[in-house]
Structures are given as structure tokens and as C-alpha cells.
Motif scaffolding. Sequence first.
Motif, mmCIF file in Angstrom:
data_model
loop_
_atom_site.group_PDB
_atom_site.id
_atom_site.type_symbol
_atom_site.label_atom_id
_atom_site.label_comp_id
_atom_site.label_asym_id
_atom_site.label_seq_id
_atom_site.Cartn_x
_atom_site.Cartn_y
_atom_site.Cartn_z
ATOM 1 N N PHE A 78 0.626 -1.189 -0.086
ATOM 2 C CA PHE A 78 -0.103 -0.032 -0.029
ATOM 3 C C PHE A 78 0.981 1.286 -0.128
ATOM 4 N N ALA A 79 1.981 1.255 0.664
ATOM 5 C CA ALA A 79 2.815 2.562 0.787
ATOM 6 C C ALA A 79 3.318 2.624 -0.970
ATOM 7 N N GLY A 80 3.616 1.350 -1.452
ATOM 8 C CA GLY A 80 4.271 1.572 -2.808
ATOM 9 C C GLY A 80 3.120 1.914 -3.724
ATOM 10 N N LEU A 81 1.726 1.494 -3.485
ATOM 11 C CA LEU A 81 0.800 2.210 -4.162
ATOM 12 C C LEU A 81 0.553 3.655 -4.249
ATOM 13 N N GLU A 82 0.663 4.150 -2.793
ATOM 14 C CA GLU A 82 0.603 5.447 -2.563
ATOM 15 C C GLU A 82 1.731 6.331 -3.094
ATOM 16 N N GLU A 172 -9.935 0.984 5.464
ATOM 17 C CA GLU A 172 -9.469 0.203 6.589
ATOM 18 C C GLU A 172 -8.166 -0.216 6.491
ATOM 19 N N ARG A 173 -7.500 -0.757 7.866
ATOM 20 C CA ARG A 173 -6.359 -0.924 8.124
ATOM 21 C C ARG A 173 -5.774 -2.207 7.773
ATOM 22 N N ASN A 174 -6.713 -3.252 8.166
ATOM 23 C CA ASN A 174 -6.319 -4.443 7.736
ATOM 24 C C ASN A 174 -6.733 -4.841 6.621
ATOM 25 N N THR A 175 -5.741 -4.490 5.547
ATOM 26 C CA THR A 175 -6.194 -5.129 3.986
ATOM 27 C C THR A 175 -5.768 -6.367 3.620
ATOM 28 N N PHE A 176 -6.379 -6.987 2.373
ATOM 29 C CA PHE A 176 -5.801 -8.287 2.401
ATOM 30 C C PHE A 176 -5.664 -7.927 0.533
ATOM 31 N N PHE A 177 -4.650 -7.338 0.013
ATOM 32 C CA PHE A 177 -4.646 -7.140 -1.393
ATOM 33 C C PHE A 177 -4.975 -7.946 -2.171
ATOM 34 N N ARG A 178 -4.612 -9.307 -2.267
ATOM 35 C CA ARG A 178 -5.070 -10.334 -3.085
ATOM 36 C C ARG A 178 -6.300 -10.280 -3.413
ATOM 37 N N ALA A 179 -7.138 -10.110 -2.380
ATOM 38 C CA ALA A 179 -8.544 -10.476 -2.456
ATOM 39 C C ALA A 179 -9.207 -9.157 -2.727
ATOM 40 N N LEU A 180 -8.437 -8.124 -2.537
ATOM 41 C CA LEU A 180 -9.312 -6.853 -2.677
ATOM 42 C C LEU A 180 -9.504 -6.427 -4.044
ATOM 43 N N THR A 181 -8.656 -6.886 -4.793
ATOM 44 C CA THR A 181 -8.618 -6.509 -6.447
ATOM 45 C C THR A 181 -9.876 -7.457 -6.893
ATOM 46 N N PHE A 182 -10.117 -8.689 -6.221
ATOM 47 C CA PHE A 182 -11.439 -9.129 -6.942
ATOM 48 C C PHE A 182 -12.664 -8.695 -6.227
ATOM 49 N N TRP A 183 -12.592 -8.027 -5.208
ATOM 50 C CA TRP A 183 -13.588 -7.305 -4.564
ATOM 51 C C TRP A 183 -13.853 -6.201 -5.186
ATOM 52 N N ALA A 184 -12.994 -5.481 -5.823
ATOM 53 C CA ALA A 184 -12.939 -4.246 -6.651
ATOM 54 C C ALA A 184 -13.687 -4.151 -7.880
ATOM 55 N N GLY A 185 -13.492 -5.770 -8.444
ATOM 56 C CA GLY A 185 -14.169 -5.808 -9.726
ATOM 57 C C GLY A 185 -13.093 -5.219 -10.950
ATOM 58 N N ALA A 284 -10.745 -8.095 18.291
ATOM 59 C CA ALA A 284 -9.365 -7.632 17.905
ATOM 60 C C ALA A 284 -9.309 -6.452 16.532
ATOM 61 N N ARG A 285 -10.123 -7.105 15.539
ATOM 62 C CA ARG A 285 -10.003 -6.552 14.394
ATOM 63 C C ARG A 285 -10.723 -5.130 14.461
ATOM 64 N N ILE A 286 -11.885 -5.206 15.046
ATOM 65 C CA ILE A 286 -12.816 -4.009 15.313
ATOM 66 C C ILE A 286 -11.814 -2.990 16.278
ATOM 67 N N TYR A 287 -11.014 -3.355 17.291
ATOM 68 C CA TYR A 287 -10.405 -2.692 18.142
ATOM 69 C C TYR A 287 -9.132 -2.008 17.113
ATOM 70 N N GLU A 288 -8.547 -2.615 16.490
ATOM 71 C CA GLU A 288 -7.522 -2.232 15.584
ATOM 72 C C GLU A 288 -7.970 -0.909 14.636
ATOM 73 N N GLU A 289 -9.214 -1.228 14.055
ATOM 74 C CA GLU A 289 -9.736 -0.453 13.278
ATOM 75 C C GLU A 289 -10.089 0.843 13.780
ATOM 76 N N VAL A 290 -10.632 0.535 14.949
ATOM 77 C CA VAL A 290 -11.331 1.871 15.633
ATOM 78 C C VAL A 290 -10.085 2.697 16.110
ATOM 79 N N LYS A 291 -8.964 2.324 16.669
ATOM 80 C CA LYS A 291 -7.934 2.793 16.987
ATOM 81 C C LYS A 291 -7.554 3.930 16.036
ATOM 82 N N GLY A 292 -7.558 3.385 14.787
ATOM 83 C CA GLY A 292 -7.366 4.263 13.450
ATOM 84 C C GLY A 292 -5.726 4.622 13.334
ATOM 85 N N ARG A 293 -5.039 3.606 13.873
ATOM 86 C CA ARG A 293 -3.625 3.882 13.783
ATOM 87 C C ARG A 293 -3.280 3.730 12.176
ATOM 88 N N PRO A 294 -2.326 4.175 11.713
ATOM 89 C CA PRO A 294 -1.731 4.317 10.205
ATOM 90 C C PRO A 294 -1.335 2.781 9.913
#
Length: 323
Positions: A78-82, A172-185, A284-294
Motif C-alpha cells: 500500500f505504501a508503494g501504491l501511494e 480499512e487498516r487490515n487489508t488483504f491486497f490479493r482479495a481486494l482486487t477481486f472485490w473491487a471488480g 481484535a480487528r474492530i479494536y485495531e480499526e477503531v484505534k485508527g492507527r496508520p
Amino acid sequence: MALLSVVLPSYNEEQNIANTAHVLAELLESHGIDYELVFISDGSGDHTFQEIQKAAADNPRIKGAEFSRNFGKEAGIFAGLELAEGDAVVVMDCDLQHPPETIPEMWRLWQEGAEVVEGIKKSRGRESLFHRFSAGIFYRVMSRLIRMDMNSTSDFKLLDRRVVKVLLELPERNTFFRALTFWAGFRTERVEYEVRERQYGESKWSFFSLMRYAVTNATSFSTLPLQLVTVMGMISLIFSAILAVQTLVRYVTAVEGFTTVILLILLVGGFLMVSLGIIGHYIARIYEEVKGRPKYIISRITDNVPETARGIWSRQRRQGGWI
Ligand code: UDP
Ligand code: MG
């Protein structure tokens, strides 16, 4: 002329950087493709970033950044994409296990209108039986959970700028690149490739890191495990109904049912603990997302990267405002 960015997440790859940069530069130049290489050193403990800086000094089309610590390959991607500025972006491993010769083919498909070009593994290359086995389970479970055929997909893909924009827009913070491209269509094409053997260094995945990766991705992409809790509750209910009948019969015939009690306690206890564990993962996932850390922190950048890239990932900042 259209620009192609190649994003290369690298973790402790000091032996690979110079070679990979050279091979890619030569290949893309020979195909007349206007390119840039974006190396992201994922908090490497060796001289990976120094190697990137050296490569960048030799070739202005190479740029890179270093994370303040190891944030994982997803963050690297994601840093690379940015940082990538290309009209199309290829993501690939920097150990050349993803054959560079596939890139021109992806590029051609992109020019013909494809918005996502998925790299599909023809064979997994030579790897240990154990690694093959754990990776096998991983893909089987993941495909089931997220209801997409993940088998033989990889992180080796080409994305159009439009798709990159969509992925970077995701909060979202917890990404799964491989599946996200499927998801995006988007308009998707596939190219097959043979996984190469790693020339230098060694694989960064252990059995446990792969399992952790599987659990994180499963919980970040599917709520099916949560529904599993209901299924377990049902099973335990049916089981107790059967036992209830049996116990009643025994009561009438006056035989002690101590074994049944132990069994029931064990079964219900087991189900409860597994269920709590599953729910715990989601909390745990919700907690991590809610904290909003980079997703990552960039500590160092090569000279040709704008100073604003340093620091933390933030959507607001990308949109021109302050954090
Ligand atoms: N990688 C990363 N961060 C990590 C682990 C790996 O950026 O925490 C990079 C690594 O440098 C390589 C790619 O991800 O470019 C794939 O890693 P590796 O070759 O170890 O995995 P394998 O090919 O064995 O699946
Ligand atoms: Mg590899």
C-alpha cells in the motif's frame, strides 16, 4: 506517454535490490516502456534501504522509502501504491520469483483495455513439502471463506490507476491486497506465470506467520467464522437433546449418568471457548480499526520522493489537508 510503476515490497533483501533493479530496468527499457521502480523497505534490519538509495542514485527512475519498523508485506504494497505515479502499477516480489518477463504481457493487456491483470501461478516453483502443504491449506480455507477462487492467485498484478485510486480510498487498516482486487471488480484479465526459484536470501514466511496471515485475512474479509459459532451452538443443542432423552431413559431405569455429565461439560466448554476465540478475533480487528492507527510509518525516503511522504499514512493528507 503512459508511465508504468513497479512496486516492490522488500524485507531484508539487500542481496536482491541491485540485481532486481538492473533486471527490471533493462527489460522495461528494451520494451520501450516508460517506467519507475518503487522499492519499499519494510523496516529491514540489513542494508536494504542503503541498496535502494544506491540504486536510486544510479537511476533517477528508481525511488524508495523505508518503514520505521516491519509492518508486513500488505503495508509495503500500500505504501508503494501511494508513492507510485504511474498510469498502471505492477506489484511484484523483489526476489524475482515473479518472472519480470510477464510484465510486458501485462502491459500489453492493459493497453488493450484491461484494468486489472491478475498473475496466475502455473506452478508453485520448487518449495519444501511442508511449505506447499501449509500454503495449500491456506488457499483452500481462504477460498472457502471469502467465496472467491483464491487458488493460484498471487500478489503479482497490474492495476490501472483507477483501481489503485479505489484501493487507496479504502479506510480499512487490515487489508488483504490479493482479495481486494477481486472485490473491487473492474475489467480483469489473467496471465499465467511460472514461479521462479529465489536466487538470493530466503523466504520470510514460517508456518506460524502463514497461519497468522490466514487468520488475519479470514477475519478481515469474511464473517463466516462468526456464523460458525451459531452452527456450533446448534450442534451442541441437538447433542444435548439426544443426551436428554438418553438421561431420562436412564433415570427411569435408575442408572447413574456421570459419564454423560462429564462429556456434556467438556463439549459445551469446548464450544464456548472456540466461540469466544472466534469472537475475540473479530473484536481484535474492530479494536485495531477503531484505534485508527496508520498502516505504516515511513522513516526514510530517497531524494526524489516528496518530503510529504514521510511520516504516517493519512487519507486527509493525501487529499491535501493536515492530519
Ligand atoms: N516481504 C515484505 N515484508 C515482510 C515479508 C516479506 O515486504 O514482512 C516481501 C519480501 O521482501 C518479498 C515478498 O514480500 O519481496 C515475498 O516474500 P517472500 O519471498 O519471503 O515470500 P515467498 O515468496 O516465499 O512466499
Ligand atoms: Mg519469494
